[in-house]
Structure formats: C-alpha cells, structure tokens
Scaffold this motif. Structure first.
Motif, PDB file in Angstrom:
ATOM      1  N   VAL A  55       0.424   6.266  -0.169  1.00  0.00           N
ATOM      2  CA  VAL A  55      -0.860   5.581  -0.047  1.00  0.00           C
ATOM      3  C   VAL A  55      -0.621   4.416   0.894  1.00  0.00           C
ATOM      4  O   VAL A  55       0.141   3.500   0.584  1.00  0.00           O
ATOM      5  CB  VAL A  55      -1.390   5.104  -1.413  1.00  0.00           C
ATOM      6  N   GLN A  56      -1.253   4.465   2.055  1.00  0.00           N
ATOM      7  CA  GLN A  56      -1.068   3.440   3.078  1.00  0.00           C
ATOM      8  C   GLN A  56      -2.253   2.479   3.056  1.00  0.00           C
ATOM      9  O   GLN A  56      -3.399   2.900   2.909  1.00  0.00           O
ATOM     10  CB  GLN A  56      -0.946   4.095   4.456  1.00  0.00           C
ATOM     11  N   PHE A  57      -1.953   1.194   3.204  1.00  0.00           N
ATOM     12  CA  PHE A  57      -2.967   0.140   3.180  1.00  0.00           C
ATOM     13  C   PHE A  57      -3.115  -0.433   4.582  1.00  0.00           C
ATOM     14  O   PHE A  57      -2.132  -0.803   5.218  1.00  0.00           O
ATOM     15  CB  PHE A  57      -2.557  -0.961   2.205  1.00  0.00           C
ATOM     16  N   THR A  58      -4.360  -0.504   5.054  1.00  0.00           N
ATOM     17  CA  THR A  58      -4.607  -1.005   6.402  1.00  0.00           C
ATOM     18  C   THR A  58      -5.677  -2.087   6.391  1.00  0.00           C
ATOM     19  O   THR A  58      -6.402  -2.257   7.360  1.00  0.00           O
ATOM     20  CB  THR A  58      -5.032   0.144   7.329  1.00  0.00           C
ATOM     21  N   LYS A  60      -7.873  -4.892   3.283  1.00  0.00           N
ATOM     22  CA  LYS A  60      -8.309  -4.997   1.891  1.00  0.00           C
ATOM     23  C   LYS A  60      -9.254  -3.847   1.544  1.00  0.00           C
ATOM     24  O   LYS A  60     -10.307  -3.688   2.140  1.00  0.00           O
ATOM     25  CB  LYS A  60      -8.993  -6.335   1.654  1.00  0.00           C
ATOM     26  N   GLN A  62      -8.830  -0.737   2.116  1.00  0.00           N
ATOM     27  CA  GLN A  62      -8.763   0.369   3.079  1.00  0.00           C
ATOM     28  C   GLN A  62      -7.450   1.125   2.854  1.00  0.00           C
ATOM     29  O   GLN A  62      -6.372   0.573   3.071  1.00  0.00           O
ATOM     30  CB  GLN A  62      -8.793  -0.180   4.508  1.00  0.00           C
ATOM     31  N   THR A  63      -7.578   2.362   2.396  1.00  0.00           N
ATOM     32  CA  THR A  63      -6.385   3.153   2.127  1.00  0.00           C
ATOM     33  C   THR A  63      -6.480   4.528   2.771  1.00  0.00           C
ATOM     34  O   THR A  63      -7.564   5.054   2.996  1.00  0.00           O
ATOM     35  CB  THR A  63      -6.171   3.352   0.610  1.00  0.00           C
TER      36      THR A  63
END
Length: 141
Positions: A55-58, A60, A62-63
């Motif tokens: 699970v990548q976070f880009t 607040k 936004q995944t």
C-alpha cells in the motif's frame, strides 16, 4: 530491550519453496531454545511476496495498492523473531545461532517510549498503554 531479528528473503523463499522436514525440526529446536531462555516474544515465517500487496501513500488519504510479487528479493522479509534481551550484543548472539546454512538476519531494536523523546508526551504514552492493554485482553479471549 526488544529486538526484531528479520529474516531476509531468498530466491527459494520467494519462489514458494518450503523448508524440508529436517530444516523445520532444526528451526523448532532453535525456537525451543529461545522459549527456554525466556526471550522469545513472537516469531513467524512469511509467505512469498506473490501473496502480498504494498500500500503506497502519495499524500494524505491517497493510496495505491500494488500486488506482489516484488522484484528486489534481497530487500524482502521472509520471517522474523521478536526477542526481549538485555543488550544488542545478546540479540546478535541469538541471531548468530539461527540454524541457517545460507541467508541473512537483520537485527533491529524495537522502538521504546524513551526513544521518541519529548514528542511522546505522558498523555500519548498513557493512550498507547491503554491500546496495548486492550490488545492483550483481546488475545486472551
């Protein structure tokens, strides 16, 4: 002090190749030594990254979910132990005793309240302790 001994993945572990009966028996003996010494808190093997996701976070909220397998085997985790020992040196000594012929174990200290400094206020520490107690109660059900 708690330390995590992280088993680095190999091509075999990533391909789904399971340990032999002899290897499992040898690992069982090692785990029993940890238990008998009173230092083992938790430990498990992990299936290959083909069964996982990242699970990548880009930003607040936004995944992006990326399915495995992942290419950099040497950067993956195949298993772990969490041990409670008196020092880093003692953790290293336990890591040296893992019954591997090939492979790598990374030893890292688990962060404790004092490691966070003033940012971890007494109020935040109290809230964290309450959560830990709730988890323990759930596990004991």
């Amino acid at each position: 002090m708690r330390f995590m001994m992280i088993v680095k993945a190999t091509d075999d572990s990533e391909s789904g190749k399971m340990p032999t009966e002899a290897q499992l028996a040898e690992m069982g003996k090692y785990n029993e030594e940890l238990v008998n010494a009173g230092v083992l808190l938790d430990g498990n093997g992990l299936l290959g990254s083909s069964t996982g996701v990242r699970v990548q976070f880009t930003g607040k909220g936004q995944t992006t979910v990326v399915d495995g397998p992942f290419t950099e085997t040497k950067e993956l985790v195949a298993g772990y132990w969490i041990i409670d020992v008196k020092s880093k040196d003692e953790a290293i000594e336990w890591a040296k005793r893992v019954p591997f012929v090939d492979g790598e174990i990374e030893v890292r200290k688990v962060a404790e309240a004092e490691d966070f400094g003033d940012s971890f206020t007494p109020e935040l520490q109290e809230a964290e302790e309450e959560l830990r107690q709730r988890v323990e109660r759930q596990q004991n059900k």
